[in-house]
Design an enzyme around this catalytic site. Structure first.
Site, PDB file in Angstrom:
ATOM      1  N   ASP A   8       0.861  -1.179   0.000  1.00 35.90           N
ATOM      2  CA  ASP A   8       0.000   0.000   0.000  1.00 35.90           C
ATOM      3  C   ASP A   8       0.902   1.236   0.000  1.00 35.90           C
ATOM      4  O   ASP A   8       2.128   1.122  -0.140  1.00 35.90           O
ATOM      5  CB  ASP A   8      -1.009  -0.034   1.165  1.00 35.90           C
ATOM      6  N   CYS A  65       3.393  -2.931   4.070  1.00 36.20           N
ATOM      7  CA  CYS A  65       2.537  -1.786   4.391  1.00 36.20           C
ATOM      8  C   CYS A  65       3.266  -0.982   5.473  1.00 36.20           C
ATOM      9  O   CYS A  65       4.479  -1.143   5.661  1.00 36.20           O
ATOM     10  CB  CYS A  65       1.124  -2.212   4.805  1.00 36.20           C
ATOM     11  N   THR A  67       3.032  -1.048   8.768  1.00 36.38           N
ATOM     12  CA  THR A  67       3.478  -1.903   9.869  1.00 36.38           C
ATOM     13  C   THR A  67       3.723  -3.362   9.475  1.00 36.38           C
ATOM     14  O   THR A  67       4.338  -4.107  10.226  1.00 36.38           O
ATOM     15  CB  THR A  67       2.409  -1.928  10.987  1.00 36.38           C
ATOM     16  N   HIS A  98      11.339 -22.982   9.839  1.00 38.25           N
ATOM     17  CA  HIS A  98      10.416 -23.670  10.744  1.00 38.25           C
ATOM     18  C   HIS A  98       8.955 -23.625  10.298  1.00 38.25           C
ATOM     19  O   HIS A  98       8.203 -24.559  10.569  1.00 38.25           O
ATOM     20  CB  HIS A  98      10.497 -23.057  12.150  1.00 38.25           C
ATOM     21  N   HIS A 133       9.233 -29.975  11.808  1.00 41.30           N
ATOM     22  CA  HIS A 133       8.513 -28.761  11.427  1.00 41.30           C
ATOM     23  C   HIS A 133       7.427 -29.063  10.390  1.00 41.30           C
ATOM     24  O   HIS A 133       6.396 -28.400  10.347  1.00 41.30           O
ATOM     25  CB  HIS A 133       9.484 -27.712  10.905  1.00 41.30           C
TER      26      HIS A 133
HETATM   27  C1  RB5 Z   1      -1.913   2.872   6.325  1.00 39.87           C
HETATM   28  O1  RB5 Z   1      -1.971   4.127   6.938  1.00 39.87           O
HETATM   29  C2  RB5 Z   1      -1.558   1.795   7.362  1.00 39.87           C
HETATM   30  O2  RB5 Z   1      -2.647   1.587   8.207  1.00 39.87           O
HETATM   31  C3  RB5 Z   1      -1.133   0.526   6.675  1.00 39.87           C
HETATM   32  O3  RB5 Z   1      -0.031   0.780   5.856  1.00 39.87           O
HETATM   33  C4  RB5 Z   1      -0.734  -0.622   7.576  1.00 39.87           C
HETATM   34  O4  RB5 Z   1       0.179  -0.207   8.544  1.00 39.87           O
HETATM   35  C5  RB5 Z   1      -1.833  -1.420   8.116  1.00 39.87           C
HETATM   36  O5  RB5 Z   1      -1.637  -2.440   8.798  1.00 39.87           O
END
Ligand code: RB5
Length: 146
Positions: A8, A65, A67, A98, A133
């Site tokens: 994203d 993304c 996070t 694993h 595993h």
């Molecule tokens: C986008 O702002 C953010 O929420 C997305 O990139 C991600 O971190 C979601 O898990």
């Protein structure tokens, strides 16, 4: 190896750098976007990559993304997908050895790009260890049949 790539807006820059690294290593990379930093919804890109891995069109996938969390949650809804959110070389390597992870997710806002690029390289080059595993991963696969 055929590798599907997606991000994203929160993972756009890192995704592009990972594509360059994977291509320089000789992998066949399909970049599903996004194609700029305009705000988009991460599940739309997770779907493209995870569906391709789930159906066997691609050997592996990498999703980025902000996070890595939204991508991992979304990708793991697809059959046969084992998406691993990793933050360092150790977890990236172990997710292969694993867990036989077939999708790697990372957060561009969490880890540095140098580390992330090395993680991607280690992750694509590390084999599943099998053995005990394989029994455990088999039990995960059994959940899909319930
Ligand atoms: C986008 O702002 C953010 O929420 C997305 O990139 C991600 O971190 C979601 O898990």
């Amino acid at each position: 190896m055929k590798i599907a790539l997606g991000a994203d807006h929160g993972g756009f820059h890192l995704k592009n750098r990972i594509r360059e690294v994977l291509e320089s290593l000789g992998h066949e990379v399909k970049d599903f976007g996004c194609n700029d930093t305009a705000s988009v919804d991460y599940p739309d890109y997770a779907e493209k990559v995870a569906r391709g891995v789930s159906e066997g069109t691609f050997d592996r996938g990498i999703l980025i993304c902000g996070t890595g969390i939204g991508m991992s949650i979304s990708a793991n809804k697809f059959p046969h997908v084992r998406a691993a959110l990793c933050h360092n070389i150790f977890t990236a390597r172990l997710s292969r050895e694993h867990n036989d992870a077939n999708i790697l997710t990372m957060g561009e806002r969490v880890i540095g790009s140098g580390l992330a690029l090395e993680m991607a390289k280690v992750w694509v080059e590390t084999e599943f260890e099998g053995g005990r595993h394989a029994r455990r991963v088999g039990k995960i696969c059994d959940f899909e049949r319930e």
